[in-house]
Design a protein around this motif. Structure first.
Motif, short mmCIF file in Angstrom:
data_model
loop_
_atom_site.label_atom_id
_atom_site.label_comp_id
_atom_site.label_asym_id
_atom_site.label_seq_id
_atom_site.Cartn_x
_atom_site.Cartn_y
_atom_site.Cartn_z
N ILE A 1 -38.05 2.81 -11.67
CA ILE A 1 -36.82 2.22 -11.14
C ILE A 1 -37.02 0.74 -10.85
N GLN A 2 -38.14 0.40 -10.26
CA GLN A 2 -38.43 -1.02 -10.00
C GLN A 2 -38.49 -1.80 -11.31
N TYR A 3 -39.07 -1.22 -12.32
CA TYR A 3 -39.14 -1.88 -13.63
C TYR A 3 -37.74 -2.12 -14.19
N ILE A 4 -36.89 -1.10 -14.15
CA ILE A 4 -35.53 -1.24 -14.67
C ILE A 4 -34.78 -2.33 -13.92
N GLU A 5 -34.96 -2.38 -12.62
CA GLU A 5 -34.26 -3.38 -11.80
C GLU A 5 -34.73 -4.81 -12.10
N THR A 6 -35.92 -4.96 -12.67
CA THR A 6 -36.39 -6.30 -13.05
C THR A 6 -36.12 -6.60 -14.52
N ALA A 7 -36.09 -5.56 -15.35
CA ALA A 7 -35.90 -5.75 -16.79
C ALA A 7 -34.44 -5.98 -17.17
N TYR A 8 -33.52 -5.46 -16.36
CA TYR A 8 -32.09 -5.57 -16.65
C TYR A 8 -31.37 -6.19 -15.46
N SER A 9 -30.29 -6.89 -15.74
CA SER A 9 -29.50 -7.51 -14.67
C SER A 9 -28.68 -6.45 -13.94
N GLN A 10 -28.21 -6.81 -12.75
CA GLN A 10 -27.33 -5.90 -11.99
C GLN A 10 -26.09 -5.55 -12.81
N GLN A 11 -25.53 -6.54 -13.51
CA GLN A 11 -24.34 -6.30 -14.32
C GLN A 11 -24.63 -5.30 -15.44
N GLU A 12 -25.79 -5.42 -16.08
CA GLU A 12 -26.15 -4.49 -17.15
C GLU A 12 -26.33 -3.08 -16.59
N ILE A 13 -26.96 -2.99 -15.44
CA ILE A 13 -27.19 -1.68 -14.82
C ILE A 13 -25.86 -1.02 -14.48
N ILE A 14 -24.98 -1.74 -13.83
CA ILE A 14 -23.68 -1.17 -13.44
C ILE A 14 -22.86 -0.80 -14.66
N SER B 1 -23.93 0.08 -17.59
CA SER B 1 -24.52 1.28 -18.18
C SER B 1 -24.16 2.52 -17.39
N LEU B 2 -24.22 2.42 -16.07
CA LEU B 2 -23.86 3.56 -15.23
C LEU B 2 -22.40 3.93 -15.38
N GLU B 3 -21.53 2.93 -15.46
CA GLU B 3 -20.09 3.19 -15.59
C GLU B 3 -19.71 3.77 -16.95
N SER B 4 -20.45 3.43 -17.98
CA SER B 4 -20.05 3.84 -19.32
C SER B 4 -20.73 5.13 -19.79
N THR B 5 -21.56 5.72 -18.97
CA THR B 5 -22.30 6.91 -19.37
C THR B 5 -21.79 8.13 -18.61
N LYS B 6 -21.47 9.18 -19.35
CA LYS B 6 -21.03 10.43 -18.72
C LYS B 6 -22.19 11.09 -18.00
N GLY B 7 -21.88 11.77 -16.92
CA GLY B 7 -22.88 12.55 -16.21
C GLY B 7 -23.66 11.80 -15.15
N VAL B 8 -23.34 10.54 -14.95
CA VAL B 8 -24.03 9.76 -13.91
C VAL B 8 -23.50 10.21 -12.56
N SER B 9 -24.40 10.43 -11.62
CA SER B 9 -23.95 10.87 -10.30
C SER B 9 -23.19 9.76 -9.60
N LYS B 10 -22.19 10.14 -8.84
CA LYS B 10 -21.42 9.17 -8.07
C LYS B 10 -22.31 8.44 -7.07
N LYS B 11 -23.28 9.15 -6.56
CA LYS B 11 -24.20 8.57 -5.59
C LYS B 11 -24.97 7.39 -6.20
N THR B 12 -25.47 7.56 -7.40
CA THR B 12 -26.21 6.49 -8.08
C THR B 12 -25.30 5.31 -8.38
N LEU B 13 -24.13 5.58 -8.93
CA LEU B 13 -23.19 4.51 -9.27
C LEU B 13 -22.76 3.75 -8.02
N ASN B 14 -22.40 4.46 -6.97
CA ASN B 14 -21.98 3.80 -5.73
C ASN B 14 -23.09 2.97 -5.11
N PHE B 15 -24.32 3.46 -5.18
CA PHE B 15 -25.45 2.70 -4.65
C PHE B 15 -25.57 1.35 -5.34
#
Length: 81
Positions: free
Chosen positions: A46-59, A61-75
């Motif tokens: 998780i730390q690697y992903i947070e440094t390898a990708y921007s916050q905008q890219e992460i959000i 990806s989470l918004e465009s992928t089915k099955g992502v938990s609401k908890k993860t997206l909201n965080f």
């Protein structure tokens, strides 16, 4: 060293049990990589992903992928404010 190589060194084969890490492309497979790690990865991954990708890219990806938990997206939406 390419971003693809970094994935090989930072992503756990156990998290990606169903794919060959050598075949993942950091750009083409961005959504898959981000979501898999944030939903099922280790703290180090998780730390690697947070440094390898921007916050905008992460959000995005989470918004465009089915099955992502609401908890993860909201965080990630909350910490990006």
């Amino acid at each position: 060293m390419s971003k693809k190589k970094l994935h090989e060194n930072h992503l756990n084969p156990t998290t990606f049990w169903d794919v060959d890490l050598n075949l993942l492309d950091s750009s083409k497979d961005r959504d898959f990589i981000i979501v898999r790690v944030l939903e099922r990865g280790t703290d180090a991954e998780i730390q690697y992903i947070e440094t390898a990708y921007s916050q905008q890219e992460i959000i995005a990806s989470l918004e465009s992928t089915k099955g992502v938990s609401k908890k993860t997206l909201n965080f990630y939406k909350t910490i990006s404010l």
